[in-house]
Each structure stands twice: as structure tokens, then as C-alpha cells.
Design an enzyme around this catalytic site. Structure first.
Site, PDB file in Angstrom:
ATOM      1  N   HIS B  80       0.776  -1.118  -0.008  1.00 57.96           N
ATOM      2  CA  HIS B  80       0.020  -0.159   0.094  1.00 57.96           C
ATOM      3  C   HIS B  80       0.915   1.154   0.011  1.00 57.96           C
ATOM      4  O   HIS B  80       0.713   2.120  -0.557  1.00 57.96           O
ATOM      5  CB  HIS B  80      -0.991  -0.075   1.227  1.00 57.96           C
ATOM      6  CG  HIS B  80      -1.967   1.155   1.236  1.00 57.96           C
ATOM      7  ND1 HIS B  80      -2.942   1.115   0.697  1.00 57.96           N
ATOM      8  CD2 HIS B  80      -1.947   2.268   2.071  1.00 57.96           C
ATOM      9  CE1 HIS B  80      -3.553   2.158   0.792  1.00 57.96           C
ATOM     10  NE2 HIS B  80      -3.066   3.200   1.630  1.00 57.96           N
ATOM     11  N   HIS B 126      -9.837   3.378  -1.290  1.00 57.45           N
ATOM     12  CA  HIS B 126     -10.256   2.836   0.044  1.00 57.45           C
ATOM     13  C   HIS B 126     -11.028   1.596   0.124  1.00 57.45           C
ATOM     14  O   HIS B 126     -12.065   1.452   0.620  1.00 57.45           O
ATOM     15  CB  HIS B 126     -10.849   4.012   0.803  1.00 57.45           C
ATOM     16  CG  HIS B 126     -10.123   4.306   2.028  1.00 57.45           C
ATOM     17  ND1 HIS B 126     -10.657   4.746   3.189  1.00 57.45           N
ATOM     18  CD2 HIS B 126      -8.807   4.488   2.395  1.00 57.45           C
ATOM     19  CE1 HIS B 126      -9.690   4.899   4.026  1.00 57.45           C
ATOM     20  NE2 HIS B 126      -8.752   4.761   3.589  1.00 57.45           N
TER      21      HIS B 126
END
Lengths: 236, 846
Positions: B80, B126
Site C-alpha cells: 500500500h 479505499h
């Protein structure tokens, strides 16, 4: 004349009001920080839309305790013009300037769209340039715009012409289908008995240019200016 | 490495510098929680690192890391934060352009608008948080990307979101859909940034792994652009905003794993948003920047204090020393590990100017927002974390931010590709070649023949009356209604009316009204057009095409509002990168996007990669989402989709394509057969560019009254939308198409001349590079001339009427339906009534 726009922490239509008044109307305007207690020099105070204090607890419930609100009360009691838009209307209700309260919208969701309004009362500083029963268009953007008061309060309000705008269809028809949020009697705006404090859910500052879809909001601000210059003319 | 020998590990670099007194406190490094229970899982494994990565860390430090340091590495080196799988591929993207002021690498890209103003934009996914906690997951997604824009010193002016869910009749998908929409609304509305656009797709592929990509756009004066750099040694380091709690610890690591059955247990990894605090943070930071108190500023997103300190220091080649005792905490007893990894929201790292400490604190105090001086910029390149006098961690900032070992991925071509391509959409649909179908319809008396009506000079005849009963409608009318009510195509007013899309007084084309949102820029006469686009089905069936189409369609959308496409940002949503198939898809999507960006002249200014979008082995479609910025030089020339004047000519810029191939991967195929298969539409980027230039030049010359690009549902759905979005009195169209055979100018390439054509393809095929425009009949020659000089086909296909869509092919009626009926199908799918119905009942169960 000079407008003042109160900035609470969480206000988010303050800059739009400022833009409408200064850049479109060409009027004098200043921001008023929520801790200010002296409103001398202002002729019209605007409580703008937004989420004052996050609207945590209940819309407007915390903002009413801001230091500026005491000054706004004195200002209104002295006959000064006060316009509460959206969250500003909610604050005016919480602070007891106007009767009634706001509930969550009937659909239990936030609603942002253009609506039609019928002008119910044009004998006040805020709508004097509109025709009576004229149908206008303004955007709404709120989660808690479902105006409520008990039936005696509503009767008294109606009897004195306290309702300024009602949600309608494009021809001025008032029906449950034209009511976006469930307000009693399709009420969209309410004025106090003295006629100097208006609370309204629609956003006049968002429709001051054809580019953005309409100019009916501009006419509301122009009403204030026109009324004020007229009164000054008479007074002096 | 798990024995707890050597209790006094020294920092390797510090030793070299002779600072032997700086000892990093031992916190039981190497002892994993599992191991304490007698299991043999090493601590690095627990934190999601590989053994090779752990060795690298030991190498960098010259010693074993303690628990806090290991935690810091584990989040910073997570996929990430580090892009370790994708980095080599992303180099393919073109990033230079005359308007690009800042490209990838900062918090957001910056594009020049005019001499004074620049546009800042970025998008971010997200997905994982939304899968377990839709409301907060979406809300904090908005909050995070808004702070990225803020970190450039820009005022956030618009939010867009691109969402993917399973079918809305599945209760879980519907719960996620409603939760995400309310989360975006709850946060975005409160902070006073309008949510002006986006898209929502529904497909089984996203049922267990929804996607939530949020884009934020800001405006900044060019000489006030802020950078995320800790560039002056000795500068004070402030933490501005919310206090730090235990929420969201290891969010970044969570986002770097597949979701499993127990993912619900990860809910504590999802942060909780406080939009009121965010609004205060926006105003505070903008004031700090405007007053010139700021050297560098950075959002604390994933990996919190660790990432913001490491990245600002690494970019500037400096170090930062902070004292955890100065960090305002939300709860007591937090360990250094927890403080460094907390992902509590609404926090900004502000590198202030030396000597301005008091002024900075004063601005924060006035806005009623937390402000703590937590440290100073140093010259040693180290991120040093103290608690009082004790050193809790000491790591080279660059090692955390930039030295992650890149994972060289293996690619393997997935076997499904050949399988899907071997399926022919035409035979799946049972479609008959156009001429025989028309003849059949005519002889069955289901349609009437009449003269073709495409010539502008043609006399429009009386359209026949629409039949009362739906079953008597021409067959393709029913297909059209079905497409219009398919969740992906249906009107999304239910969604965007929950977003405040007008605040800030700039929205000149409202959501739903045009192919892109248009915001005027006050005081410039200009406007920006914004869109987010990406078709995962195409990318699944043909990754390279899908990547190219995502860019091309986004560009076409902004062109359809009269804007010149200038730059993109992107979110790349993919399954597990440790699988060869994923990286095969990934590399091809990136290649397709890069090529399209190159040809269309829209460089990449940044973006985000989200891997591990698969749950229990069920991967999502590879889904590239492109956020496109366009510039309208004169806001008065902006265009919307709906028809504006009865009697206008309806023209198609781009090819009229009746080939069966355009039905592969189409919404029509999905609606009719439930299948996502075949070879998807192919795009010729050269044609695309010519089509876009034609439309743009026509718009800039003021020839066009409306424009709408052809996408899901093809030409028929595009025309239907133009009718439904039309102004009163111009909400219909009479369209006369010529079959490819009878057309005077061949719309398809010569070599395809003998290829059969299909009514289904003409109406619902998703051939690319097509825009439906309307204009005054007198202006048609001028449009044709522009098309000729640009080399794009332009065909008049009909006229705008008061009401109803009537389409005939070679004079045979194939669609005739009233606008009211179309609206019922299109608007009814997500209205209040439909959304309050229990899943499985009503329109969803058809």
C-alpha cells in the site's frame, strides 16, 4: 449598507455568501468571527449554511452558545436584519429567534437539488422584490430541513403571515409530492413577528448567476438592499 | 533471529558517526506474540514482511530492528505504501507535459490552468476499509484524499468517486452501496467540498470486494504551491489536527492482504472520521500556507506519523527527530509502536519556519485545533523517535520511504482469456444478420417501413403512435428499457442528490447533466471539467484494450463538455499481485493506459495502486479508474448531454459500427444473457484522437448545443439519455440509421466491407470513439467540414423532437418509445421507493 457574515467553526457557505454579496451585488461585506460580540456598523447579519461545530449533538445546538449569538440577539432586538440560511436557520430555531424545530428529512437522507418555491409573503425586507405567489427556483442542501412545530404554533405562524416560502411545483401547486423533506405545510422559510429575522432552508447564495442555473437568489439579496435604501431614504 | 540475544543493539549508522551514546531501546525485538505462545512464527512474518525483507532491514540498520522499528518498516514497505510490485511498471506512464508543474511523487499532481492558477488532483482507493465498514471506510477515504490536496497548499474544490459493488439485489452489496454513499455524503458535505461527479458500476465480480476510489481536486495560486519537504534543518515539526489514538493501526498492512472470512474482525483497522475536525484542518492549513509560515506540509494518511516524517525527510534529504511525549494522545498507555503506526484521521504534519512557532500555534488556537511541536528537522538523514530521553527507534528516513526492495513479479497469461475470446456474443444473443432480421420484422407486421429520415432536408413525417401495451412495443424498445433499468446504466440521482454538489458556487454542469462535471474558476472565465471512468469488464476481457479505453473514454467525456483533456490521475484496482495472472493483467493495463495517454496528450500526474482486491480467492476484475482533467477556455462554451432545441440535427461524430464484435463485454450482452464474455470493443487511438478533436473544435467554435459520448448500452442508450436529460419541449428524437451496406460513405473500414452487420450492434454495441452531438441545421456543413479536416466521420442521423425516441434502420422502425416510459425505467431503479424496498423484492428480482 453593510452585510456581516458570521463564521462559526464548521460554517461552509460563508464564502459563497461573501461572493454573492461582494462580487455579484457589489455590496460592502465582512466576515464576523463567532467570538465577536460587537456588531456595530453592520446593517444585515447573515448566519450562513454549513455544519457549525460539526452539527454534532443536533444541528445548530452548539452554535447557539457561541459568543456572537448574544450580540446577534441584541442586534435583532434593535431591529437589525438577520438572515439565517440552512444551518443558519437551524441555529435561529435553536436560539429561539423563530418558532419551531428541524427534524431529519422524511427520506432519512441528505438532499441536494433545485426545488421550486412559492413566495407566500413579499411584505418584508427579504422578499420585497418578488411578486406574491410568484414561483421561484433555489437549491436546497440539507439533512435536517423537515420543519416542525405543534399545530397551535403553526396556526399562529400562518395567521400572521410568518411563512415566507413554501415548497411547490413549477406552477405553484402545494402538495405532499412537492415537499422534499416533510416540512409541516411545505414550509421552507419563516419570518419573525417583527419582520426582521428570516430563516430559510434554500440557498439563495447558490443561485445568483445564470451560469450556475438561476438568479432568483440574487433577487433575495437585492430585496434586502432595496428595502434598506428605501428605509434610509424615508428615515433621513 | 528470534532469540532475544544482544539486548543493547546499537544503531549501525549512529555508531559509524561515533554517536555511541544514542542507544535504541530494546523492546523485545524478534519476539513475536505467536512465539511467546510457543508457536514458531517470527515477528516479521506477523507484520506481513518477508524473510528477505527482514534481512534487508537488518542489513540497512546494521543490527536487528526493535519492535517499533520493525512495525515502521512493515507499514512503509507494505504494498500500500511502497508500490513494491507496481513501481517498475508505472515508469511506462508519460509524466511530462507543458502544463504539468508537478508530476508523480508528491502528494498530488499539479497542472497549470493559467498564469496565476494551478489545478491539483489525485485519486486514491479505499477498497479494503469499505469492504468491512462501508460508512467509515468511505468517509475516511474522502478525508484522506482531501488532505493530500491540502498538503499542496491548495483549497479542495471538488470530490469525485468511482464505486463498484455487487448487484444491488444482493443484500450485502446493497448494504455496502448505501453505506458507502452515506459515508461519502456525511464527510464531504460537512467539510464544504462539493462532490460533483463519479460513477457506480454493479457486477458480481465486486460482490465480496467492493471498490471505492475517491478523487479530490484543488485550486492553488502557482506561487503558493506547498511541498511535502522537511528542507530546512532546525525547522520545527508540528502535528496539527486531531489527537492520536489506537484507531487504524496497521491499516496499510491490512490493505495489502487479501480479504478473508475473518476480515470483519479487521474492523478496528478501519479509522473513524471526524469531518468537523477536517474542515478546521483545511482552514488552518490554508491560513498557515497563506501567511508564509510553512516550509513543508504532509498529510498523515496510511502509516501515520511514520510515513509523513519519513517521506518529508527523505524527499528533502534530511532527518527528523521527534519526541513521542509531545504527541497529544487520545488514550493512555499507548506504546511507541502504536503511536508511530496509528492512522488516526485529520492530522497533518507541518514543517514550520524557524522563529514562527508562536504564530503557528496562534493560528491553530484560533481555529480551535490541536497543535503540538513534536520535533525538529535534523541533518543526519535519520528518523529518530524518542520518548523523553529514551530513543525508541532510529532508522534512515530514506530506507523507510524509498529503499523497499522491489518485487520482481512473474507474469503468466491467464487461461480464461482464450476461453472468453472464443465465445461469440452474436451467437450467444442469437442475433441474426441485419437484413434478414429487418425483413423478418417487416413480414411479421411488427414494424412498418418508411423512408429514411437522416437527410437534414428530409421532410419529417408523422411518427406513428406508440402502442399502449409494453409487449406491443417494437422489440428493441423493450431491450432499450431493460438496458435503461440495468443498475449500471440507470439514473444515479439517488446517489448524487445525497452529496452537496453545489457548495463553493462553481458547479456549472451539475452531476448527471453532462459527461463530466464542470466547475468554473472564479475570476478567470475558464472552467475545469472532471470525470472518473473505468470499465473493469473490458480490462478483464482484454487488459491492454481496457487500459487504453479507460483513458480514451475519460478524455472523450471531458471533450463532450467542451473541454480540452490535459492530464490524468488514476487508481489501479487489481487482485493479488503475488499471482502471475494478476501481474500479466497489470502490465497490459498499464501499457494500454500509457499508450493512450501518450497519443491523447494527457500525462499521468500521480495515482494509486490497490492490490489484493480478492476475497477467498474471488478476484475483482482488473479495474483501472482514470480521473481526467479537462480545461474549458471559455466557461460559456460548456456543454451538457441533454437535447436543448426541437428541430436540431442529431449527428454522430465517429463510426457507425454494426459489427458483432462491438457486443463483446457489453452491458447489452450482460442484460440479455447474464454473461460478461467475448472480445471487448477495440479502440483505434488515432481515430479516437480525430473524433475528440472534431468535437472539441466544434464546441469551441460554438457550433454544438449538446454532446454525449456513447458508452455502456451503446448508441440507443446514449440517445435515450439525451432525450431524458433534454430541456422541456426537446425531449425526443427521430433517428434514421442506414445499415452499413446502404450507407454512401462506408462507416467501417474497407476490409470489413463484407462483414455482416447486426441491428443489436448498431443500437447497443459499445464501439468506441463515438459522440452524439446536436446543432442547428444551418451549422451541419460547418461540422462536416471540421470532421473532414480532422479526418473523423461525421453523420447526421436525425432530428430532435418534442418527445419520444423513434429509431429506424433503412426505414424499418426498431425502437419507438415515449420519453416518460424511458424515464420510468431509468429513474425508477434507484428512487426512494426502490431503495426502501427489501432486497429481493420488486424490480431487483427480475
Amino acid at each position: 449598507m453593510k452585510f456581516g457574515i458570521v463564521v462559526f467553526p464548521g460554517s461552509n457557505c460563508d464564502q459563497d455568501c461573501y461572493y454573492a454579496i461582494r462580487d455579484i451585488l457589489g455590496c460592502d461585506v465582512d466576515y464576523i468571527w463567532h467570538t465577536v460580540t460587537d456588531l456595530r456598523g453592520f446593517d444585515c447579519i447573515i448566519l450562513p449554511g454549513g455544519f457549525s461545530y460539526g452539527d454534532y449533538l443536533r444541528t445548530g445546538a452548539i452554535a447557539r452558545f457561541s459568543p456572537v449569538m448574544k450580540a446577534v440577539k441584541d442586534f435583532a432586538d434593535g431591529g437589525g436584519l438577520v438572515l439565517g440560511i440552512c444551518n443558519g436557520f437551524q441555529i435561529l430555531l435553536e436560539a429561539g429567534f423563530l418558532p419551531g424545530a428541524m427534524l431529519r428529512n422524511k427520506g432519512l437522507r441528505f438532499l441536494c437539488k433545485y426545488v421550486h418555491l412559492r413566495v407566500e409573503n413579499n411584505k418584508n425586507p427579504f422578499t420585497c422584490l418578488f411578486e406574491e405567489h410568484e414561483v421561484i427556483r433555489m437549491p436546497i442542501a440539507h439533512f435536517d430541513g423537515n420543519y416542525y412545530a405543534d399545530s397551535r404554533t403553526i396556526e399562529a405562524l400562518e395567521a400572521r403571515g410568518g411563512v415566507v416560502f413554501r415548497y411547490s411545483d413549477e406552477k405553484g401547486g402545494i402538495a405532499p409530492e412537492t415537499n422534499p423533506n416533510g416540512s409541516v405545510g411545505n414550509i421552507a422559510a419563516v419570518i419573525n413577528e417583527a419582520g426582521n429575522v428570516l430563516g430559510m432552508m434554500p440557498h439563495p447564495e447558490r443561485c445568483v448567476e445564470e451560469l450556475l442555473g438561476g438568479e432568483d437568489g440574487r433577487r433575495l439579496f437585492e430585496s434586502i438592499v432595496s428595502w434598506f435604501s428605501g428605509r434610509r431614504g424615508v428615515g433621513s | 533471529m528470534n532469540t532475544s540475544r544482544d539486548r543493547d543493539v546499537r544503531n549501525g549508522r549512529a555508531q559509524k558517526r561515533g554517536q555511541v551514546q544514542d542507544r535504541v531501546r530494546d523492546q523485545g525485538q524478534g519476539r513475536g506474540r505467536g512465539q511467546e505462545q510457543g508457536q514458531s512464527r517470527p515477528s516479521w512474518w506477523e507484520l506481513g514482511l518477508t524473510e528477505a525483507e527482514y534481512r534487508e532491514i537488518v542489513e540497512i540498520l546494521g543490527r536487528e530492528p526493535n519492535w517499533t522499528e520493525l512495525g515502521m518498516f512493515s507499514v512503509m514497505w507494505s504494498e500500500h505504501c511502497s508500490y513494491k510490485h507496481s513501481r517498475p511498471y508505472l515508469k511506462l506512464f508519460p509524466t511530462q507535459g507543458s502544463r504539468i508543474l508537478i508530476g508523480p511523487g508528491e502528494n498530488a499532481g499539479v497542472i497549470r490552468l493559467d498564469e496565476r492558477w494551478a489545478v491539483v488532483m489525485k485519486c486514491e482507493s479505499h477498497n479494503h476499509p469499505v469492504a468491512v465498514e462501508p460508512y467509515q471506510g468511505a468517509a475516511t477515504g474522502v478525508g484522506g484524499i482531501v488532505r493530500d490536496i491540502l498538503a499542496m497548499g491548495a483549497r479542495p474544490v471538488a470530490i469525485l468517486d468511482s464505486l463498484r459493488f455487487g448487484p444491488p439485489d444482493d443484500p450485502r452489496s446493497r448494504f455496502l452501496f448505501q453505506g458507502v454513499v452515506s459515508g461519502i455524503a456525511g464527510y464531504g458535505n460537512c467539510i464544504g467540498v462539493p462532490t460533483v461527479g463519479g460513477e457506480v458500476y454493479f457486477d458480481e465480480a465486486y460482490a465480496s470486494n467492493p471498490l471505492c476510489n475517491v478523487m479530490c481536486v484543488g485550486l492553488v495560486e502557482i506561487d503558493r504551491i506547498a511541498r511535502a519537504r522537511a528542507s530546512e534543518v532546525g525547522s520545527p515539526v508540528f502535528l496539527v489536527g486531531a489527537s492520536t489514538g489506537r484507531d487504524g493501526i496497521h491499516g496499510a498492512t491490512f490493505a495489502s492482504q487479501e480479504l478473508g472470512e475473518d476480515s470483519e474482525a479487521s474492523r478496528p483497522n478501519v479509522q473513524v472520521g471526524d469531518p468537523f475536525m477536517e474542515k478546521l484542518a483545511i482552514e488552518t492549513c490554508l491560513e498557515l500556507v497563506e501567511r508564509g509560515y510553512v516550509i513543508g506540509i504532509q498529510d498523515m494518511g496510511a502509516a501515520g506519523i511514520t510515513s509523513s516524517c519519513a517521506e518529508t525527510a527523505a524527499r528533502a534529504g534530511t532527518g527528523i527527530e521527534i519526541d513521542l511525549d509531545k504527541v497529544p494522545l487520545r488514550e493512555s498507555g499507548m506504546t511507541p509502536y502504536e503511536i508511530m503506526l496509528s492512522e488516526s484521521q485529520e492530522r497533518m504534519l507541518v514543517i514550520g519556519k524557524s522563529g514562527r512557532e508562536n504564530e503557528i500555534a496562534e493560528v491553530c488556537r484560533r481555529w480551535g485545533i490541536g497543535c503540538a511541536l513534536i520535533g525538529r528537522v535534523t541533518d543526519d538523514g535519520m528518523l529518530t523517535v524518542k520518548r523523553g530521553e529514551i530513543i525508541e527507534a532510529r532508522v534512515p528516513a530514506k530506507a523507510l520511504a524509498e529503499q523497499v526492495p522491489v518485487v520482481l513479479s512473474r507474469e503468466s497469461r491467464p487461461s480464461y482469456i482464450d476461453e472468453e475470446w472464443s465465445r461469440d456474443p452474436v451467437s450467444l444473443l442469437g442475433a441474426k444478420p441485419g437484413p434478414s432480421l429487418l425483413a423478418e420484422l417487416a413480414s411479421a407486421g411488427k414494424t412498418r417501413s418508411g423512408k429514411a429520415r437522416c437527410e437534414p432536408e428530409g421532410e419529417p413525417g408523422e411518427p406513428e403512435k406508440e402502442p399502449e401495451e409494453e409487449k406491443d412495443l417494437p422489440r428493441f424498445s423493450r431491450d432499450l428499457l431493460k438496458c435503461l433499468s440495468s443498475p449500471t446504466i440507470a439514473d444515479k440521482a439517488w446517489v448524487y442528490s445525497q452529496y452537496d454538489h453545489m457548495v463553493q458556487n462553481n458547479t456549472a454542469v451539475l452531476p448527471g447533466a453532462g459527461d463530466a462535471a464542470v466547475l468554473r474558476v472564479k475570476g478567470t472565465g475558464k472552467a475545469i471539467a472532471l470525470t472518473m471512468d473505468g470499465n473493469g469488464r473490458y480490462a478483464y476481457l482484454d487488459p491492454e484494450m481496457g487500459g487504453a479505453i479507460a483513458v480514451a473514454e475519460a478524455a472523450r467525456n471531458v471533450v463532450s463538455t467542451g473541454a480540452e483533456p490535459v492530464a490524468i490521475t488514476n487508481c489501479l484496482n487489481f487482485p493479488n499481485p503475488e499471482k502471475g495472472e494478476t501481474m500479466w493483467q497489470f502490465s497490459r493495463v498499464v501499457r494500454g493506459m500509457a499508450l493512450a495517454c501518450e497519443i491523447l496528450g494527457t500525462p499521468v500526474t500521480g495515482g494509486n495502486v490497490s492490490f489484493y482486491n480478492e476475497t477467498l480467492g474471488k478476484p475483482v476484475y482488473p479495474t483501472p479508474v482514470v480521473g481526467m482533467l479537462g480545461i474549458i477556455h471559455d466557461v460559456k462554451q460548456r456543454l451538457s448531454s441533454g437535447f436543448v432545441r426541437e428541430g436540431d440535427i442529431v449527428a454522430l461524430i465517429g463510426p457507425l459500427d454494426g459489427r458483432g464484435a462491438s457486443l463483446g463485454g457489453s452491458e447489452y450482452l450482460k442484460v440479455k444473457t447474464g454473461l460478461v464474455t467475448g472480445k471487448p470493443p477495440q479502440i483505434d487511438l488515432d481515430v479516437e484522437k480525430r473524433v475528440q478533436r472534431t468535437c472539441l473544435r466544434a464546441a469551441q467554435s460554438g457550433l454544438l448545443h449538446s454532446a454525449h459520448d456513447c458508452s455502456e448500452g451503446g448508441l440507443a442508450v446514449t440517445l435515450a439519455e439525451c432525450c431524458m436529460l433534454g430541456r422541456p419541449g426537446s425531449r425526443g428524437a427521430e433517428i434514421s440509421l442506414r445499415s452499413p451496406k446502404s450507407a454512401p460513405e462506408r462507416p467501417v473500414k474497407e476490409e470489413d466491407a463484407d462483414e455482416p452487420w447486426f441491428v443489436e450492434s448498431l443500437l447497443f454495441g459499445e464501439a468506441q470513439s463515438r459522440i452524439v452531438v446536436t446543432l442547428h441545421p444551418d451549422d451541419m456543413p460547418a461540422l462536416s467540414e471540421i470532421g473532414r479536416t480532422e479526418g473523423a466521420p461525421v453523420t447526421a442521423i436525425g432530428r430532435v423532437t418534442a418527445d419520444g425516441l423513434w429509431v429506424n434502420i433503412d426505414g424499418f422502425t426498431v425502437i419507438m418509445v415515449s420519453t416518460a416510459k424511458m424515464e420510468e425505467a431509468w429513474r425508477g431503479r434507484f428512487d426512494d421507493k426502490a431503495m426502501s424496498r427489501k432486497p429481493g423484492q420488486g424490480p431487483y428480482s427480475d
